[in-house]
Design a protein around this motif. Sequence first.
Motif, PDB file in Angstrom:
ATOM      1  N   LEU A 374      49.461  40.674  51.322  1.00  0.00           N
ATOM      2  CA  LEU A 374      48.482  39.744  50.818  1.00  0.00           C
ATOM      3  C   LEU A 374      47.263  41.045  50.191  1.00  0.00           C
ATOM      4  CD1 LEU A 374      46.752  37.387  50.507  1.00  0.00           C
ATOM      5  CD2 LEU A 374      45.507  37.863  52.744  1.00  0.00           C
ATOM      6  N   TYR A 375      47.013  42.188  50.395  1.00  0.00           N
ATOM      7  CA  TYR A 375      46.058  42.910  49.579  1.00  0.00           C
ATOM      8  C   TYR A 375      46.550  43.289  48.375  1.00  0.00           C
ATOM      9  CZ  TYR A 375      43.665  47.069  48.542  1.00  0.00           C
ATOM     10  OH  TYR A 375      42.601  48.050  47.929  1.00  0.00           O
ATOM     11  N   LYS A 376      47.933  43.511  48.345  1.00  0.00           N
ATOM     12  CA  LYS A 376      48.441  44.018  47.064  1.00  0.00           C
ATOM     13  C   LYS A 376      48.718  42.785  46.162  1.00  0.00           C
ATOM     14  CE  LYS A 376      51.198  47.755  49.153  1.00  0.00           C
ATOM     15  NZ  LYS A 376      52.304  48.406  49.262  1.00  0.00           N
ATOM     16  N   VAL A 377      49.219  41.500  46.734  1.00  0.00           N
ATOM     17  CA  VAL A 377      49.143  40.512  45.790  1.00  0.00           C
ATOM     18  C   VAL A 377      47.919  39.905  45.246  1.00  0.00           C
ATOM     19  CG1 VAL A 377      50.125  38.057  45.626  1.00  0.00           C
ATOM     20  CG2 VAL A 377      51.457  40.053  46.635  1.00  0.00           C
ATOM     21  N   ALA A 378      46.940  39.796  46.247  1.00  0.00           N
ATOM     22  CA  ALA A 378      45.615  39.135  45.923  1.00  0.00           C
ATOM     23  C   ALA A 378      44.738  39.999  44.722  1.00  0.00           C
ATOM     24  CB  ALA A 378      44.902  38.919  47.132  1.00  0.00           C
ATOM     25  N   ASP A 379      44.813  41.154  44.888  1.00  0.00           N
ATOM     26  CA  ASP A 379      43.950  41.984  43.930  1.00  0.00           C
ATOM     27  C   ASP A 379      43.895  41.284  42.551  1.00  0.00           C
ATOM     28  OD1 ASP A 379      42.194  44.158  43.626  1.00  0.00           O
ATOM     29  OD2 ASP A 379      43.752  45.030  42.239  1.00  0.00           O
ATOM     30  N   PRO A 380      44.857  41.241  41.809  1.00  0.00           N
ATOM     31  CA  PRO A 380      44.697  40.437  40.505  1.00  0.00           C
ATOM     32  C   PRO A 380      44.116  39.083  40.378  1.00  0.00           C
ATOM     33  CG  PRO A 380      46.845  41.398  40.791  1.00  0.00           C
ATOM     34  CD  PRO A 380      46.259  41.541  42.050  1.00  0.00           C
ATOM     35  N   ILE A 381      44.336  38.156  41.602  1.00  0.00           N
ATOM     36  CA  ILE A 381      44.118  36.955  41.537  1.00  0.00           C
ATOM     37  C   ILE A 381      42.295  37.158  41.681  1.00  0.00           C
ATOM     38  CG2 ILE A 381      43.865  34.814  42.863  1.00  0.00           C
ATOM     39  CD1 ILE A 381      46.838  35.497  43.695  1.00  0.00           C
ATOM     40  N   ARG A 382      41.966  38.040  42.647  1.00  0.00           N
ATOM     41  CA  ARG A 382      40.600  38.064  42.789  1.00  0.00           C
ATOM     42  C   ARG A 382      39.585  38.589  41.583  1.00  0.00           C
ATOM     43  NH1 ARG A 382      39.276  38.496  48.449  1.00  0.00           N
ATOM     44  NH2 ARG A 382      37.766  40.325  47.889  1.00  0.00           N
ATOM     45  N   LYS A 383      40.379  39.577  41.007  1.00  0.00           N
ATOM     46  CA  LYS A 383      39.629  40.190  39.596  1.00  0.00           C
ATOM     47  C   LYS A 383      39.533  38.879  38.424  1.00  0.00           C
ATOM     48  CE  LYS A 383      41.068  44.965  40.131  1.00  0.00           C
ATOM     49  NZ  LYS A 383      41.910  46.223  39.383  1.00  0.00           N
ATOM     50  N   TYR A 384      40.595  38.302  38.697  1.00  0.00           N
ATOM     51  CA  TYR A 384      40.688  37.099  37.696  1.00  0.00           C
ATOM     52  C   TYR A 384      39.564  35.946  38.091  1.00  0.00           C
ATOM     53  CZ  TYR A 384      42.073  33.398  34.429  1.00  0.00           C
ATOM     54  OH  TYR A 384      42.292  32.297  33.619  1.00  0.00           O
ATOM     55  N   LEU A 385      39.430  35.713  39.351  1.00  0.00           N
ATOM     56  CA  LEU A 385      38.544  34.628  39.611  1.00  0.00           C
ATOM     57  C   LEU A 385      37.084  35.228  39.397  1.00  0.00           C
ATOM     58  CD1 LEU A 385      40.342  33.375  42.965  1.00  0.00           C
ATOM     59  CD2 LEU A 385      39.807  32.170  40.982  1.00  0.00           C
ATOM     60  N   ARG A 386      36.802  36.442  39.563  1.00  0.00           N
ATOM     61  CA  ARG A 386      35.334  36.852  39.519  1.00  0.00           C
ATOM     62  C   ARG A 386      35.185  36.886  38.053  1.00  0.00           C
ATOM     63  NH1 ARG A 386      36.796  41.210  43.165  1.00  0.00           N
ATOM     64  NH2 ARG A 386      37.409  42.471  41.721  1.00  0.00           N
ATOM     65  N   GLU A 387      36.187  36.591  36.988  1.00  0.00           N
ATOM     66  CA  GLU A 387      35.576  36.473  35.511  1.00  0.00           C
ATOM     67  C   GLU A 387      35.420  35.183  35.180  1.00  0.00           C
ATOM     68  OE1 GLU A 387      38.854  38.115  33.538  1.00  0.00           O
ATOM     69  OE2 GLU A 387      38.390  40.268  34.201  1.00  0.00           O
ATOM     70  N   ARG A 388      35.840  33.961  36.121  1.00  0.00           N
ATOM     71  CA  ARG A 388      35.689  32.689  35.970  1.00  0.00           C
ATOM     72  C   ARG A 388      34.277  32.489  36.355  1.00  0.00           C
ATOM     73  NH1 ARG A 388      40.169  28.170  35.299  1.00  0.00           N
ATOM     74  NH2 ARG A 388      41.434  29.660  34.258  1.00  0.00           N
ATOM     75  N   PRO A 389      33.463  31.587  35.663  1.00  0.00           N
ATOM     76  CA  PRO A 389      32.035  31.242  35.925  1.00  0.00           C
ATOM     77  C   PRO A 389      32.128  29.990  36.894  1.00  0.00           C
ATOM     78  CG  PRO A 389      32.833  30.039  33.674  1.00  0.00           C
ATOM     79  CD  PRO A 389      33.913  31.256  34.148  1.00  0.00           C
ATOM     80  N   ASP A 390      32.891  29.187  37.010  1.00  0.00           N
ATOM     81  CA  ASP A 390      32.893  28.124  38.155  1.00  0.00           C
ATOM     82  C   ASP A 390      33.461  28.581  39.321  1.00  0.00           C
ATOM     83  OD1 ASP A 390      35.235  28.276  36.899  1.00  0.00           O
ATOM     84  OD2 ASP A 390      35.600  26.091  36.911  1.00  0.00           O
ATOM     85  N   THR A 391      34.043  29.725  39.439  1.00  0.00           N
ATOM     86  CA  THR A 391      34.642  30.036  40.808  1.00  0.00           C
ATOM     87  C   THR A 391      33.947  29.925  42.093  1.00  0.00           C
ATOM     88  OG1 THR A 391      36.199  31.591  39.692  1.00  0.00           O
ATOM     89  CG2 THR A 391      35.852  31.973  42.212  1.00  0.00           C
ATOM     90  N   ILE A 392      32.483  30.559  42.054  1.00  0.00           N
ATOM     91  CA  ILE A 392      31.772  30.214  43.164  1.00  0.00           C
ATOM     92  C   ILE A 392      31.289  28.804  43.433  1.00  0.00           C
ATOM     93  CG2 ILE A 392      29.242  30.694  43.972  1.00  0.00           C
ATOM     94  CD1 ILE A 392      29.188  33.498  42.495  1.00  0.00           C
ATOM     95  N   ARG A 393      31.101  28.035  42.340  1.00  0.00           N
ATOM     96  CA  ARG A 393      30.910  26.511  42.527  1.00  0.00           C
ATOM     97  C   ARG A 393      32.108  25.885  43.088  1.00  0.00           C
ATOM     98  NH1 ARG A 393      26.815  23.294  41.145  1.00  0.00           N
ATOM     99  NH2 ARG A 393      27.485  21.158  40.806  1.00  0.00           N
ATOM    100  N   CYS A 394      33.178  26.210  42.862  1.00  0.00           N
ATOM    101  CA  CYS A 394      34.408  25.494  43.474  1.00  0.00           C
ATOM    102  C   CYS A 394      34.368  25.886  44.860  1.00  0.00           C
ATOM    103  CB  CYS A 394      35.605  26.031  42.791  1.00  0.00           C
ATOM    104  SG  CYS A 394      35.850  25.152  41.064  1.00  0.00           S
ATOM    105  N   ILE A 395      34.142  27.243  45.319  1.00  0.00           N
ATOM    106  CA  ILE A 395      34.320  27.742  46.741  1.00  0.00           C
ATOM    107  C   ILE A 395      33.251  27.041  47.483  1.00  0.00           C
ATOM    108  CG2 ILE A 395      34.097  29.707  48.226  1.00  0.00           C
ATOM    109  CD1 ILE A 395      35.257  31.290  45.908  1.00  0.00           C
ATOM    110  N   VAL A 396      31.934  27.028  46.794  1.00  0.00           N
ATOM    111  CA  VAL A 396      30.770  26.197  47.682  1.00  0.00           C
ATOM    112  C   VAL A 396      31.115  24.665  47.784  1.00  0.00           C
ATOM    113  CG1 VAL A 396      28.450  25.600  47.427  1.00  0.00           C
ATOM    114  CG2 VAL A 396      29.104  28.093  46.905  1.00  0.00           C
ATOM    115  N   ALA A 397      31.782  24.206  46.877  1.00  0.00           N
ATOM    116  CA  ALA A 397      32.058  22.689  46.825  1.00  0.00           C
ATOM    117  C   ALA A 397      33.027  22.429  48.005  1.00  0.00           C
ATOM    118  CB  ALA A 397      32.544  22.201  45.544  1.00  0.00           C
TER     119      ALA A 397
END
Length: 757
Positions: A374-397
């Motif tokens: 999971l650590y090796k696969v998730a790293d690119p996903i996490r970096k990409y989600l950090r660049e999306r402005p609505d990621t936090i809002r989707c998680i909070v929703a």
Amino acid sequence: MTNQALYSQISAKWNNSFNRLNRGEPGISGLLSFSQAWRTATAFLYPQDLNDPSSYKEYSIQDVRASFDTLSKSKMLPLLMENFLENMRQQQYLVERDIQKYMTEYEAAGSAEAIGRLLFRLVDWYKAWSPIPELGTTLLSAYTLAFQTYIYSSFPPSFSRGFKDLIASTFDLVNASCPPPWALPSEPQASTSAAPPRPDLPLWTACETLGLLDRYESLIASVCYEYIEAHVLNTCAKKWDDSMLVCLREWMAEKVVPWMVMPYARGARNAEEARSMLQGVGSRFDYHVCKTLCDLRTQEIFDIIIDYPDSQPALQDLKECLARVDQRSELVTTLRKANKKRLLHPGADTKDILTQYVSIIRCLRLIDPPGVLLYKVADPIRKYLRERPDTIRCIVASLVGDGESGDSLVDENEPIQPLQQKQADDFADANWEPEPIDAGPNFRTNRPTDVISTLVSIYDSKDLFVKELQVLLAQRLLAVTDGNYERERRNIEILKIRFGEAALQVCEVMLRDMTDSRRIDQHVQQQKPMPLHPTIVSRHFWPPLQTSSFNMPGQFKEIQDAYAKEFHIFKPDKKLHWLPHLGTISLEIELQDRTINAEVPPLEAAIIELFSSKDTWDVAELAAEMKVDKTAAIKALLTWMDLGVLKEEDVNHYKLLEVAEEAPAGTKTVSRPAVVIEEVSAVLTVQRQQAEQMKVYWNFIEGMLTNLGALSLQRIQGMLKFASGYDRTIEQLAEFMEAARREGLVTVKDGMWKLHR
């Protein structure tokens, strides 16, 4: 002297040879009998032509054995063997002729039957030229080695392909009851009175006789490997709802193991001995089953994750296969490539990316509980989600169950627990285990295990989530119309568990404001009934609300003033600050020939209120009267035009229609596009708040660049940290400066920023 010595040596050797060949017989009788024995033995052993029956000659077996006995006593068997092998070499063309015949037949038809008949024909040649057992194992071994060497050198390159096809055909003969197509009528296995227990037994016997089992061992194994691969692909592809590994091993026991007995355990005398002989090769084939299934599931892993939890049996198979074949790196590489191609691109919705990411978390933890994969696969996903402005809002929703978004991320069966933070390893723990061997340098075994903690850990701080929570809860509270806040109260209690009491204090104040607002409104209505029901909030505890101001005319202004007066009587230490652009107003408009009911925003209500004092208005006059821009005024006017209340008499001139107009007969009614009323949130989003705050810091940046000239981004960031309340990262500052550059406020060259002159 030298000649005498040489003569003596030659004479001695001659006497020794004569005595050995004459064997002590009188005169030369022994030598004559040896000569006769030599002629008989060499003639008997001479390789005959199977295609020429006339070349066969009958020999008395007693005479042949007597001849071999004579040669043995004369110690001439080694010379006889050399003579026999030389004759074989000279007669090899007879065998080559048959090999060429059958191989030509195979290459023309492509059928493995010709290869089968060739092998049986070679066995006939082998038996026809084989010396009798009385000559001993030495001669027999030398003959076998020479014969096999001769035929191997005679095989054309296409023989390997044909032999492989022949071996592949034996899988269908394991449970067959009819003779194989390459069995000849004259062969013993074709006889009904002496039928072998398995139709492929004569073939394996022929292969063993010719030494093909040892020479083509890897080829025979590859046939089984390909047979396994074909079965796995045909039966397991895209079938994820059942555990296939158990079925495959049952299939191996029923189909492959019986086939294995012939090439790998033919000499077994009982079942236990056969099991022991098959153990090693069986382990190799089981390994190949796991490897093939692992390769298949690795290629399907992205779709398997999409199908989770229905695909859980496939994940269990993959987990067991990975423990057997250790192809973890291939799984990581394949999944990362699939994510980059199918998930991490602008066309994918953030909610869909988060949903897939949550499925990846659950699936990879099922496959690898320590979390290295999971650590090796998730790293690119996490970096990409950090660049999306609505990621936090989707998680909070998803945390507060906002519409459909909460169902895909939060599992109802998953226990609610506080956010897990990274901790130092406790080496005193009796259950402590070292990190897995394939873990990277930044991997830690005590990473968050629940989904929400993993999602929140995408960012370095949970403060961003708390701010977004406040905004989202504010929007949800303001959207409640029936006064039932139980759902939001439950959400706040759940969030307290996750984020702590301190982080949710502001949310509790917002919830209390909503209940207090209804209580205050009830008190005011008891004192003086009014059609106004405002929501009263504490300005310092709520996120910033949308700011806009305009003059509420006529009766609306009177109602607001009356309500504010009653509120001040009830709360003398507080004062209301109206936000007239928020909310909705239910109107009943009475015209001469009709009554129109409408629920519109306050600006639209204020606009139509002005038409009660004057039937015709100019857009500029309305905008000046209401203190709004012309665009907002025109949008409000279009709403009433769509309802048939107003009419545009001239450009930017609108008139109240007391009597509805009818279209003249014969004229085509021009349809007007429906007015789309944008639902604007009352609460500023976190991004909007940050943008507004950055505008405040622009004055500082402008002053720096004016006084100090060109500055690097790092220098600007360092100086801004002295400003009160500045908490932006250098990446956020870079985005702001880039936006300022696009607006023409600044320029950048070689990393140095300066004001645009």
